[in-house]
Every structure is written in C-alpha cells, then in structure tokens.
Motif scaffolding. Structure first.
Motif, PDB file in Angstrom:
ATOM      1  N   VAL A   1     -24.923   7.972   9.809  1.00 51.93           N
ATOM      2  CA  VAL A   1     -25.488   7.016  10.542  1.00 51.93           C
ATOM      3  C   VAL A   1     -24.641   6.279  11.570  1.00 51.93           C
ATOM      4  CG1 VAL A   1     -26.930   6.221   8.664  1.00 51.93           C
ATOM      5  CG2 VAL A   1     -25.049   5.349   8.855  1.00 51.93           C
ATOM      6  N   SER A   2     -23.289   6.593  11.507  1.00 52.18           N
ATOM      7  CA  SER A   2     -22.304   6.034  12.683  1.00 52.18           C
ATOM      8  C   SER A   2     -22.276   7.027  13.744  1.00 52.18           C
ATOM      9  CB  SER A   2     -20.783   6.192  11.997  1.00 52.18           C
ATOM     10  OG  SER A   2     -19.951   5.550  12.966  1.00 52.18           O
ATOM     11  N   ALA A   3     -22.406   6.514  15.046  1.00 56.74           N
ATOM     12  CA  ALA A   3     -22.409   7.354  16.105  1.00 56.74           C
ATOM     13  C   ALA A   3     -21.835   6.687  17.184  1.00 56.74           C
ATOM     14  CB  ALA A   3     -23.828   7.688  16.508  1.00 56.74           C
ATOM     15  N   ARG A   4     -21.204   7.293  18.223  1.00 55.48           N
ATOM     16  CA  ARG A   4     -20.764   6.742  19.635  1.00 55.48           C
ATOM     17  C   ARG A   4     -21.939   6.705  20.383  1.00 55.48           C
ATOM     18  NH1 ARG A   4     -15.948   4.425  18.418  1.00 55.48           N
ATOM     19  NH2 ARG A   4     -14.429   5.872  18.012  1.00 55.48           N
ATOM     20  N   THR A   5     -22.306   5.653  20.975  1.00 53.13           N
ATOM     21  CA  THR A   5     -23.645   5.401  21.581  1.00 53.13           C
ATOM     22  C   THR A   5     -23.315   5.041  23.119  1.00 53.13           C
ATOM     23  OG1 THR A   5     -24.530   4.363  19.447  1.00 53.13           O
ATOM     24  CG2 THR A   5     -25.734   4.081  21.587  1.00 53.13           C
ATOM     25  N   PHE A   6     -24.194   5.650  23.999  1.00 53.15           N
ATOM     26  CA  PHE A   6     -23.911   5.477  25.384  1.00 53.15           C
ATOM     27  C   PHE A   6     -25.331   5.076  25.980  1.00 53.15           C
ATOM     28  CE2 PHE A   6     -20.961   8.611  23.885  1.00 53.15           C
ATOM     29  CZ  PHE A   6     -19.844   8.436  24.566  1.00 53.15           C
ATOM     30  N   THR A   7     -25.461   4.227  26.693  1.00 48.17           N
ATOM     31  CA  THR A   7     -26.709   3.877  27.246  1.00 48.17           C
ATOM     32  C   THR A   7     -26.482   3.695  29.059  1.00 48.17           C
ATOM     33  OG1 THR A   7     -25.993   1.306  27.182  1.00 48.17           O
ATOM     34  CG2 THR A   7     -27.447   2.521  25.404  1.00 48.17           C
ATOM     35  N   GLY A   8     -27.595   3.621  29.569  1.00 41.43           N
ATOM     36  CA  GLY A   8     -27.711   3.373  31.070  1.00 41.43           C
ATOM     37  C   GLY A   8     -29.019   3.740  31.756  1.00 41.43           C
ATOM     38  N   HIS A   9     -29.829   4.481  31.142  1.00 35.78           N
ATOM     39  CA  HIS A   9     -30.962   4.815  31.592  1.00 35.78           C
ATOM     40  C   HIS A   9     -32.100   3.716  31.100  1.00 35.78           C
ATOM     41  CE1 HIS A   9     -30.473   9.140  32.917  1.00 35.78           C
ATOM     42  NE2 HIS A   9     -29.815   9.118  32.088  1.00 35.78           N
ATOM     43  N   LYS A  10     -32.948   3.503  32.159  1.00 34.01           N
ATOM     44  CA  LYS A  10     -34.020   2.685  31.762  1.00 34.01           C
ATOM     45  C   LYS A  10     -35.306   3.104  31.111  1.00 34.01           C
ATOM     46  CE  LYS A  10     -32.279   0.204  35.962  1.00 34.01           C
ATOM     47  NZ  LYS A  10     -32.555  -0.384  37.073  1.00 34.01           N
ATOM     48  N   SER A  11     -35.185   4.410  30.850  1.00 35.00           N
ATOM     49  CA  SER A  11     -36.468   5.018  30.109  1.00 35.00           C
ATOM     50  C   SER A  11     -35.768   6.307  29.346  1.00 35.00           C
ATOM     51  CB  SER A  11     -37.704   5.653  31.175  1.00 35.00           C
ATOM     52  OG  SER A  11     -38.644   5.934  30.566  1.00 35.00           O
ATOM     53  N   THR A  12     -36.842   7.004  28.818  1.00 31.03           N
ATOM     54  CA  THR A  12     -36.581   8.136  27.989  1.00 31.03           C
ATOM     55  C   THR A  12     -35.460   9.119  28.497  1.00 31.03           C
ATOM     56  OG1 THR A  12     -38.743   8.259  26.912  1.00 31.03           O
ATOM     57  CG2 THR A  12     -37.555  10.494  26.635  1.00 31.03           C
ATOM     58  N   VAL A  13     -34.550   9.467  28.024  1.00 28.82           N
ATOM     59  CA  VAL A  13     -33.610  10.549  28.115  1.00 28.82           C
ATOM     60  C   VAL A  13     -34.208  11.985  27.837  1.00 28.82           C
ATOM     61  CG1 VAL A  13     -31.143  11.267  28.107  1.00 28.82           C
ATOM     62  CG2 VAL A  13     -31.716   8.934  27.807  1.00 28.82           C
ATOM     63  N   GLU A  14     -34.673  12.632  28.592  1.00 28.88           N
ATOM     64  CA  GLU A  14     -35.328  13.695  28.643  1.00 28.88           C
ATOM     65  C   GLU A  14     -34.317  15.051  28.242  1.00 28.88           C
ATOM     66  OE1 GLU A  14     -38.609  14.189  28.589  1.00 28.88           O
ATOM     67  OE2 GLU A  14     -39.351  12.365  29.253  1.00 28.88           O
ATOM     68  N   ASP A  15     -33.458  15.212  28.584  1.00 26.91           N
ATOM     69  CA  ASP A  15     -32.514  16.509  28.589  1.00 26.91           C
ATOM     70  C   ASP A  15     -31.111  16.250  28.667  1.00 26.91           C
ATOM     71  OD1 ASP A  15     -32.204  19.296  28.292  1.00 26.91           O
ATOM     72  OD2 ASP A  15     -32.054  19.649  30.555  1.00 26.91           O
ATOM     73  N   LEU A  16     -30.159  17.180  28.194  1.00 27.38           N
ATOM     74  CA  LEU A  16     -28.706  16.962  27.891  1.00 27.38           C
ATOM     75  C   LEU A  16     -28.333  18.244  28.528  1.00 27.38           C
ATOM     76  CD1 LEU A  16     -28.006  14.934  24.826  1.00 27.38           C
ATOM     77  CD2 LEU A  16     -27.454  14.094  27.232  1.00 27.38           C
ATOM     78  N   ALA A  17     -26.901  18.281  29.154  1.00 26.78           N
ATOM     79  CA  ALA A  17     -26.170  19.314  29.321  1.00 26.78           C
ATOM     80  C   ALA A  17     -24.763  18.881  29.136  1.00 26.78           C
ATOM     81  CB  ALA A  17     -26.252  19.964  30.747  1.00 26.78           C
ATOM     82  N   VAL A  18     -23.974  19.765  28.404  1.00 27.65           N
ATOM     83  CA  VAL A  18     -22.640  19.595  28.207  1.00 27.65           C
ATOM     84  C   VAL A  18     -21.599  20.545  28.781  1.00 27.65           C
ATOM     85  CG1 VAL A  18     -22.955  18.009  26.090  1.00 27.65           C
ATOM     86  CG2 VAL A  18     -22.541  20.720  25.924  1.00 27.65           C
ATOM     87  N   ASN A  19     -20.343  20.001  29.161  1.00 28.67           N
ATOM     88  CA  ASN A  19     -19.431  20.851  29.864  1.00 28.67           C
ATOM     89  C   ASN A  19     -18.056  20.770  29.179  1.00 28.67           C
ATOM     90  OD1 ASN A  19     -17.113  21.621  31.615  1.00 28.67           O
ATOM     91  ND2 ASN A  19     -18.634  22.778  32.331  1.00 28.67           N
ATOM     92  N   ALA A  20     -17.575  21.452  27.934  1.00 28.17           N
ATOM     93  CA  ALA A  20     -16.337  21.330  27.278  1.00 28.17           C
ATOM     94  C   ALA A  20     -15.326  21.102  28.152  1.00 28.17           C
ATOM     95  CB  ALA A  20     -16.486  22.272  26.068  1.00 28.17           C
ATOM     96  N   ALA A  21     -15.051  22.080  29.303  1.00 25.91           N
ATOM     97  CA  ALA A  21     -14.035  22.244  29.752  1.00 25.91           C
ATOM     98  C   ALA A  21     -13.495  20.953  30.788  1.00 25.91           C
ATOM     99  CB  ALA A  21     -14.144  23.232  31.001  1.00 25.91           C
ATOM    100  N   THR A  22     -14.587  19.989  31.137  1.00 22.06           N
ATOM    101  CA  THR A  22     -14.546  18.926  31.783  1.00 22.06           C
ATOM    102  C   THR A  22     -14.576  17.637  30.951  1.00 22.06           C
ATOM    103  OG1 THR A  22     -16.703  18.818  32.579  1.00 22.06           O
ATOM    104  CG2 THR A  22     -15.147  20.131  33.955  1.00 22.06           C
TER     105      THR A  22
END
Length: 461
Positions: free
Chosen positions: A212-233
């Motif tokens: 249940v413990s997570a690092r939380t990030f917020t900033g969008h004002k509506s649904t976050v539809e998709d994510l992409a990650v880049n390990a190198a950066t």
C-alpha cells in the motif's frame, strides 16, 4: 550444388510444370541459405509451395515455414496473381527473398481479474523459473498486480482511488501505474517475490502480498491515460485526458513539489479508507494538444525526444530537454495509441477509424502517411512492437481481437480472439509483445490472456 542439380531436384518434386517463371532465392539468414541460382517454378505456387522448394533445397528433416518477399513486399498470393497485379511478364526473373515465418500465436493461458484489465506489461524475467514474476497488470478495480508464470498473483498494489489505466515496469524491483484518480504511483516490488522456491509456499498458504506504500506524483487535472518510461534517463511520460503531456523523474527525491493534492485508498482486509498523501509534481507539463492525450512514447533511439497522440487527430514531437514542441502532424481521425518501429524510422498510430497508420517522423509534417494497415472493425487502442522482427507489431482493438502485422504485408498476419467463453467480442484494452512470455493482452472479459507461437507448424496459404 550446381544450377542443373538444383533445378532437376525441384522439378522432380513439382508435378505441375505448365506455366512457369524463373526465380532466384536469397536470404539474410545464413543458416537457411540455398544456392543463388535461377530456378523455374510453376506460376501457381504460393507461400506454402515456395516453402516446399526451399525445404527441398535445404534437405530439412522437418518442414520449416518461410515467408517470401518481392521488392520488400510479403507475397500473399500465387506468383501468377502477383505478376498480374504488378503488370509483369512471366518472361521476367523474380528475385525472392525468404525469411523464417513467425508461427501462429496459439492460446497458452488466461488469468482472471475482478474487473476489466486495462493495461499489461512484461519484464524480461531473470530466469525461466515458473515462480518468477514477469507479468504486470492494471485493473479497473484500482489494483495493480504482478503474476508469475504459473498464473498466481504474487503481489497486489492497492492505493489508487479510481480504475488503473496504465502500468509499466521501471525495473525488476519497481513498477509504476497511472489512474483515473489523476495520480501516478511508483511501487516497490517486495524483495521476496523475485522467483525463489519459498515464494510458492507463501502463495499457497497466505495468498498474494499486499503493498500500500507508494511514491505518488500528481499534476494532471483529469485521468492519466497512458505512461511511458525510459530507464536510461530516469524519466517518465504521461498522457492526460486534460490535454497535457507530463514529464516526470523516477527519482522521487529530485521531483519538484506537487501543486495538486491526491488521496489514497488504503487496504486493510476488506475495509478501505481514503487519506490524503504527500506527492511530488512533474518536471514540466507540455500543453499543445486541443483534446485528450491518449498515448505517449519515448523515441527508442533518443530518450530526450518524446511523441504523443491525441483525440485532436495529431501526433506531436517533443524536445524533452527544453519541453518545446518540435513538430505537429495532423491525421484524418482521432488517435488512440502509438508505438515505434525504430529500425524502420516509423511511428505507428492506432485510430478510431479502425486503422493502424505508419508515419515517418523525418518527413515533412504535411507528408502522406506511408501506409495504412486495415483489418480491425473497431477502435485500435493499444500497440506493441515485436521483439523478434523489426517489421512486426501487434494491435489491440475494441473489436475483441489482437492482430499481428508485418508492415511489408497488405493484411494482418494473424488474428487472436479472446478465449473467454462468457464474452462475445469483449473489448481488448491493452497488449504487450514479450520475447520471453508471448503476446499478452487484457480486456473487458476481466482476463489477462497469453498467446504464443509454438512448434514448427506449416500453414497452408
């Protein structure tokens, strides 16, 4: 082998000698190379018959299926039909390149969820142990789950107050999720679910571990539809229904303070309660789209470049160092998904018009799309490129299927239907093509489904 020997051998295998054409056979795979000599073959031959010719020349013990290309286009008809379509003469010599076929993806397994499965991802497992946990799923019940290869839930990550829309592995120890609750959360995978034998006993006796413990990030004002990650950066991209593209750091301590508050749902047995949790904000919010953003990716070759697609019909290119919009190209339809074929320098987008369109980001913004892949009968909402071929990708659609494409062919190679007996054309929401697991998809039937090509089957064409 001399040319005469090769021709005599093939001729003895093929009884239909009326209407012939001369061909040459070449391949980039040295293990399957045959003498590059001209051969006469019947014009009636299709892929299956041509595969027989190559197998005869190779003297294989078991038949191996091959695909054939003429001028970089996969042959899906007889040689007779091809030369008629192209306005060629049977007096010409056809140069055929052949490559080993991708085998039909057969049903392997499905894992049941309490609600719709919105997103799936697979990490390359450190071993083939059945208790390894390479599979990740996001569900409309608000829970993120990891699965082992035997079909057991290993960990559950509960904290989102809305349906989960996108999940990704950051590395083998961390996962990230995005939700309708407008938040992005990074979860630490429990150390003892990394594939050891003791974990099987934990699953049998106590069920999955709850985190249940997570690092939380917020900033969008509506649904976050998709994510992409880049390990190198150490960066993440997010697609917001608010029309914004978010750029984030995966290092929580380096993230800017958040300006938007968010609550979390804590799991304690069957009881749930919401509490406000601290969060961090984005590096930047890039606003240019005039409609909801539906998909984001990093450039596979350059982690400082990102792409986004939107219901506003556009594909946008972003300089992630400066947050500046570099390019906008407008299509004819709302766009719902995106992936890249880096070796071909192509962007692939799925649309509400049931198409997958291919774009060259190096071309002028007003250039015509290089090709459209047609076959789905409803929205194309998820795309995943093949780990095995630079020319192939898979697509998930609301028509209840996943299709496998080779961009050198005019039609899809294979169609994967849902194995559920209770759902008629249940919408498919997400797909991921993994070299180690197979083609993993999730959908409206509340199941995560795995399909994989097995055996050396020869398919009549």
């Amino acid at each position: 082998m001399l040319a005469e020997d090769a021709q005599d051998g093939v001729s003895s295998e093929l009884s239909d000698q009326t209407g012939q054409i001369m061909i040459t056979l070449t391949t980039l795979d040295k293990a399957f190379a045959v003498p590059e000599v001209p051969l006469y073959v019947p014009l009636s031959l299709k892929r299956y018959g041509l595969s027989e010719v190559v197998n005869h020349l190779l003297a294989t013990e078991r038949p191996i299926p091959f695909d054939f290309l003429i001028n970089s286009e996969i042959l899906r008809t007889s040689l007779q039909e091809y030369i008629i379509q192209k306005g060629l003469s049977s007096e010409q010599t056809l140069a055929l390149e052949y490559t080993r076929s991708i085998l039909p993806p057969t049903f392997l397994a499905s894992y049941s969820h309490p609600d719709w499965v919105s997103s799936v991802d697979v990490i390359v497992a450190p071993s083939s142990n059945a208790n390894a946990t390479p599979i990740l799923s996001g569900c409309y019940d608000g829970i993120v789950r990891t699965w082992n290869l035997s079909g057991s839930v290993v960990s559950e990550f509960g904290g989102h107050t809305g349906p989960v829309k996108s999940v990704r592995w950051l590395d083998e120890n961390k996962v990230v999720s995005a939700s309708m609750d407008r938040s992005i959360r990074i979860w630490k995978v429990p150390v003892d679910n990394q594939g050891d034998e003791d974990m099987a006993n934990v699953l049998d006796n106590n069920g999955p571990q709850t985190v249940v413990s997570a690092r939380t990030f917020t900033g969008h004002k509506s649904t976050v539809e998709d994510l992409a990650v880049n390990a190198a950066t150490s960066r993440m991209l997010s697609a917001g229904a608010d029309g914004a593209v978010g750029l984030w750091t995966t290092n929580y301590k380096e993230a800017p303070p958040a300006t938007v508050a968010v609550s979390t749902r804590e799991l304690s047995g069957k009881r749930r309660r919401k509490t406000v949790v601290p969060s961090r904000g984005p590096i930047s919010m890039m606003d240019s789209h005039t409609g909801p953003v539906t998909g984001v990716i990093f450039d596979p070759k350059d982690g400082t470049v990102g792409y986004s697609v939107s219901l506003d019909h556009t594909i946008k290119t972003w300089d992630l160092v400066t947050g500046v919009l570099v390019d906008t190209r407008t299509t004819s339809f709302p766009l719902l998904s995106i992936t890249a074929l880096p070796e071909l320098s192509l962007l692939c987008s799925g649309s509400s018009a049931r198409h997958v369109t291919l774009h060259d980001p190096r071309a002028a913004a007003d250039a015509t799309t290089s090709r459209t892949l047609v076959g789905h009968t409803s929205f194309v909402v998820s795309l995943s490129r093949s780990p095995e071929s630079e020319y192939m990708l898979s697509s998930a659609s609301h028509d209840g299927t996943v299709r496998v494409w080779d961009v050198r062919a005019q039609k899809s190679m294979y169609v994967i239907s849902r194995d559920s007996k209770t759902a008629d054309k249940a919408k498919v929401f997400g797909v991921h093509w993994s070299e180690t697991v197979g083609i993993v998809s999730g959908g409206e039937d509340k199941r995560l489904q795995i399909n994989r090509g097995t055996g050396l089957e020869v398919i009549n064409q």
